[in-house]
Design a protein around this motif. Sequence first.
Motif, PDB file in Angstrom:
ATOM      1  N   LEU A 107       0.844  -1.187   0.000  1.00 38.25           N
ATOM      2  CA  LEU A 107       0.000   0.000   0.000  1.00 38.25           C
ATOM      3  C   LEU A 107       0.884   1.244   0.000  1.00 38.25           C
ATOM      4  CD1 LEU A 107      -2.883   1.134   0.167  1.00 38.25           C
ATOM      5  CD2 LEU A 107      -2.709   0.976   2.649  1.00 38.25           C
ATOM      6  N   GLU A 108       0.516   2.196  -0.861  1.00 32.51           N
ATOM      7  CA  GLU A 108       1.252   3.458  -0.955  1.00 32.51           C
ATOM      8  C   GLU A 108       0.259   4.618  -0.978  1.00 32.51           C
ATOM      9  OE1 GLU A 108       4.850   2.607  -3.913  1.00 32.51           O
ATOM     10  OE2 GLU A 108       2.911   1.788  -4.603  1.00 32.51           O
ATOM     11  N   ARG A 109       0.766   5.787  -0.587  1.00 34.96           N
ATOM     12  CA  ARG A 109      -0.049   7.001  -0.573  1.00 34.96           C
ATOM     13  C   ARG A 109       0.697   8.067  -1.376  1.00 34.96           C
ATOM     14  NH1 ARG A 109      -1.144   7.819   5.022  1.00 34.96           N
ATOM     15  NH2 ARG A 109       1.095   7.954   5.226  1.00 34.96           N
ATOM     16  N   ARG A 110      -0.031   8.785  -2.228  1.00 29.62           N
ATOM     17  CA  ARG A 110       0.589   9.862  -3.000  1.00 29.62           C
ATOM     18  C   ARG A 110       0.768  11.078  -2.094  1.00 29.62           C
ATOM     19  NH1 ARG A 110      -2.236  11.028  -8.206  1.00 29.62           N
ATOM     20  NH2 ARG A 110      -1.105   9.194  -8.882  1.00 29.62           N
ATOM     21  N   THR A 111       1.978  11.620  -2.088  1.00 29.34           N
ATOM     22  CA  THR A 111       2.266  12.799  -1.275  1.00 29.34           C
ATOM     23  C   THR A 111       1.825  14.056  -2.021  1.00 29.34           C
ATOM     24  OG1 THR A 111       4.469  13.173  -2.201  1.00 29.34           O
ATOM     25  CG2 THR A 111       4.307  11.638  -0.318  1.00 29.34           C
ATOM     26  N   ALA A 112       1.890  15.185  -1.329  1.00 30.93           N
ATOM     27  CA  ALA A 112       1.543  16.468  -1.945  1.00 30.93           C
ATOM     28  C   ALA A 112       2.478  16.800  -3.106  1.00 30.93           C
ATOM     29  CB  ALA A 112       1.593  17.573  -0.894  1.00 30.93           C
ATOM     30  N   HIS A 113       3.664  16.201  -3.118  1.00 25.30           N
ATOM     31  CA  HIS A 113       4.641  16.438  -4.188  1.00 25.30           C
ATOM     32  C   HIS A 113       4.491  15.456  -5.345  1.00 25.30           C
ATOM     33  CE1 HIS A 113       6.515  19.292  -1.541  1.00 25.30           C
ATOM     34  NE2 HIS A 113       6.629  18.371  -0.609  1.00 25.30           N
ATOM     35  N   GLY A 114       3.509  14.562  -5.277  1.00 25.23           N
ATOM     36  CA  GLY A 114       3.267  13.615  -6.358  1.00 25.23           C
ATOM     37  C   GLY A 114       4.072  12.336  -6.282  1.00 25.23           C
ATOM     38  N   CYS A 115       4.839  12.154  -5.216  1.00 23.44           N
ATOM     39  CA  CYS A 115       5.629  10.927  -5.026  1.00 23.44           C
ATOM     40  C   CYS A 115       4.793   9.899  -4.267  1.00 23.44           C
ATOM     41  CB  CYS A 115       6.894  11.231  -4.227  1.00 23.44           C
ATOM     42  SG  CYS A 115       7.955  12.456  -5.000  1.00 23.44           S
ATOM     43  N   TRP A 116       5.178   8.651  -4.379  1.00 24.41           N
ATOM     44  CA  TRP A 116       4.510   7.581  -3.634  1.00 24.41           C
ATOM     45  C   TRP A 116       5.323   7.261  -2.393  1.00 24.41           C
ATOM     46  CZ3 TRP A 116      -0.279   6.518  -4.795  1.00 24.41           C
ATOM     47  CH2 TRP A 116      -0.737   6.710  -6.082  1.00 24.41           C
ATOM     48  N   GLU A 117       4.629   7.172  -1.241  1.00 22.02           N
ATOM     49  CA  GLU A 117       5.286   6.749  -0.009  1.00 22.02           C
ATOM     50  C   GLU A 117       4.581   5.495   0.499  1.00 22.02           C
ATOM     51  OE1 GLU A 117       5.041   9.775   3.008  1.00 22.02           O
ATOM     52  OE2 GLU A 117       2.865   9.739   3.055  1.00 22.02           O
ATOM     53  N   THR A 118       5.366   4.575   1.012  1.00 21.23           N
ATOM     54  CA  THR A 118       4.818   3.318   1.515  1.00 21.23           C
ATOM     55  C   THR A 118       4.022   3.563   2.789  1.00 21.23           C
ATOM     56  OG1 THR A 118       6.646   2.089   0.548  1.00 21.23           O
ATOM     57  CG2 THR A 118       5.424   1.002   2.327  1.00 21.23           C
ATOM     58  N   VAL A 119       2.887   2.903   2.892  1.00 19.81           N
ATOM     59  CA  VAL A 119       2.031   2.971   4.071  1.00 19.81           C
ATOM     60  C   VAL A 119       1.961   1.561   4.647  1.00 19.81           C
ATOM     61  CG1 VAL A 119      -0.300   3.419   4.916  1.00 19.81           C
ATOM     62  CG2 VAL A 119       0.640   4.815   3.067  1.00 19.81           C
ATOM     63  N   ARG A 120       2.280   1.426   5.903  1.00 20.83           N
ATOM     64  CA  ARG A 120       2.173   0.126   6.572  1.00 20.83           C
ATOM     65  C   ARG A 120       0.789   0.023   7.190  1.00 20.83           C
ATOM     66  NH1 ARG A 120       7.639  -1.621   9.296  1.00 20.83           N
ATOM     67  NH2 ARG A 120       6.087  -2.897  10.329  1.00 20.83           N
ATOM     68  N   GLU A 143     -13.750  23.526   1.218  1.00 15.35           N
ATOM     69  CA  GLU A 143     -12.589  22.888   0.590  1.00 15.35           C
ATOM     70  C   GLU A 143     -12.833  21.388   0.399  1.00 15.35           C
ATOM     71  OE1 GLU A 143      -9.601  24.388  -0.463  1.00 15.35           O
ATOM     72  OE2 GLU A 143     -10.761  26.214  -0.125  1.00 15.35           O
ATOM     73  N   THR A 144     -12.045  20.790  -0.496  1.00 17.88           N
ATOM     74  CA  THR A 144     -12.166  19.367  -0.803  1.00 17.88           C
ATOM     75  C   THR A 144     -10.872  18.642  -0.449  1.00 17.88           C
ATOM     76  OG1 THR A 144     -13.720  19.821  -2.593  1.00 17.88           O
ATOM     77  CG2 THR A 144     -12.603  17.688  -2.646  1.00 17.88           C
ATOM     78  N   LEU A 145     -11.022  17.511   0.206  1.00 19.18           N
ATOM     79  CA  LEU A 145      -9.906  16.622   0.535  1.00 19.18           C
ATOM     80  C   LEU A 145      -9.812  15.576  -0.574  1.00 19.18           C
ATOM     81  CD1 LEU A 145      -7.994  14.986   2.615  1.00 19.18           C
ATOM     82  CD2 LEU A 145     -10.097  13.779   3.159  1.00 19.18           C
ATOM     83  N   THR A 146      -8.625  15.359  -1.089  1.00 18.13           N
ATOM     84  CA  THR A 146      -8.403  14.288  -2.056  1.00 18.13           C
ATOM     85  C   THR A 146      -7.132  13.561  -1.657  1.00 18.13           C
ATOM     86  OG1 THR A 146      -9.452  15.537  -3.831  1.00 18.13           O
ATOM     87  CG2 THR A 146      -8.054  13.692  -4.481  1.00 18.13           C
ATOM     88  N   GLN A 147      -7.238  12.279  -1.383  1.00 16.50           N
ATOM     89  CA  GLN A 147      -6.080  11.448  -1.043  1.00 16.50           C
ATOM     90  C   GLN A 147      -6.089  10.239  -1.970  1.00 16.50           C
ATOM     91  OE1 GLN A 147      -3.415  11.816   1.485  1.00 16.50           O
ATOM     92  NE2 GLN A 147      -2.781  10.488  -0.163  1.00 16.50           N
ATOM     93  N   VAL A 148      -4.970   9.990  -2.641  1.00 17.02           N
ATOM     94  CA  VAL A 148      -4.871   8.873  -3.568  1.00 17.02           C
ATOM     95  C   VAL A 148      -3.976   7.803  -2.956  1.00 17.02           C
ATOM     96  CG1 VAL A 148      -4.205   8.140  -5.890  1.00 17.02           C
ATOM     97  CG2 VAL A 148      -5.177  10.424  -5.533  1.00 17.02           C
ATOM     98  N   TYR A 149      -4.478   6.574  -2.975  1.00 17.73           N
ATOM     99  CA  TYR A 149      -3.725   5.406  -2.517  1.00 17.73           C
ATOM    100  C   TYR A 149      -3.467   4.502  -3.717  1.00 17.73           C
ATOM    101  CZ  TYR A 149      -5.083   6.702   2.235  1.00 17.73           C
ATOM    102  OH  TYR A 149      -5.267   7.367   3.416  1.00 17.73           O
ATOM    103  N   ARG A 150      -2.374   3.781  -3.677  1.00 21.16           N
ATOM    104  CA  ARG A 150      -2.070   2.782  -4.704  1.00 21.16           C
ATOM    105  C   ARG A 150      -1.893   1.450  -3.981  1.00 21.16           C
ATOM    106  NH1 ARG A 150       2.848   3.904  -8.746  1.00 21.16           N
ATOM    107  NH2 ARG A 150       4.060   3.593  -6.854  1.00 21.16           N
ATOM    108  N   LEU A 151      -2.683   0.468  -4.406  1.00 24.58           N
ATOM    109  CA  LEU A 151      -2.707  -0.841  -3.769  1.00 24.58           C
ATOM    110  C   LEU A 151      -2.252  -1.902  -4.769  1.00 24.58           C
ATOM    111  CD1 LEU A 151      -3.707  -2.440  -1.197  1.00 24.58           C
ATOM    112  CD2 LEU A 151      -5.847  -2.722  -2.418  1.00 24.58           C
ATOM    113  N   THR A 152      -1.304  -2.704  -4.349  1.00 27.04           N
ATOM    114  CA  THR A 152      -0.826  -3.814  -5.170  1.00 27.04           C
ATOM    115  C   THR A 152      -1.010  -5.091  -4.367  1.00 27.04           C
ATOM    116  OG1 THR A 152       0.850  -2.363  -6.132  1.00 27.04           O
ATOM    117  CG2 THR A 152       1.145  -4.736  -6.454  1.00 27.04           C
TER     118      THR A 152
END
Length: 170
Positions: A107-120, A143-152
């Motif tokens: 599982l990863e989360r997209r940061t505000a800078h557009g990079c992926w960081e691992t989420v445990r 305001e709107t919250l948008t959080q993108v996760y990437r799941l493999t």
Amino acid sequence: MSLKNSRLRLASVALIVALSGLVAAGPAMAATQPSVAAASTGAQEQAPAAPTDFVDLPTSPLPADSAPQEFTVTYRNDSSAERTVAPQLLVTSPDAGPFLTPTDVKLERRTAHGCWETVRPGAQTGTLFTDLTDAQRTLPAGETLTQVYRLTVVNPQAQGTVAPRVALYG
């Protein structure tokens, strides 16, 4: 008994009660408790420890292949005041099992800078979940919250459901 010893005893009892509550709580509630270090310092202002409500977003089956899949958690604060919110991604096991473990997925989360960081992800009773305490943020009115996760999916036998949601505080 000195005042210092009384305070230490009271703090110890409060910690034991809080930890006992974590054991009995479900994954969503366990993910909302402040860390012991943050709770004991008192130096930081803490958002409420437990969400008052959740906004469940559409669920989808856990991907059957090992290709990364993105999930977006979006919430608009339509109230006239700022609100503390936290995006969360749950991955639930089938009711009859087998139960998922954190090693079944990446599982990863997209940061505000557009990079992926691992989420445990945390795990409890076959549910994997992202921590709410680290995800809490103040969302201004309108305001709107948008959080993108990437799941493999790492384990090809893993089955379950991906359930994005937003925790609401206060």
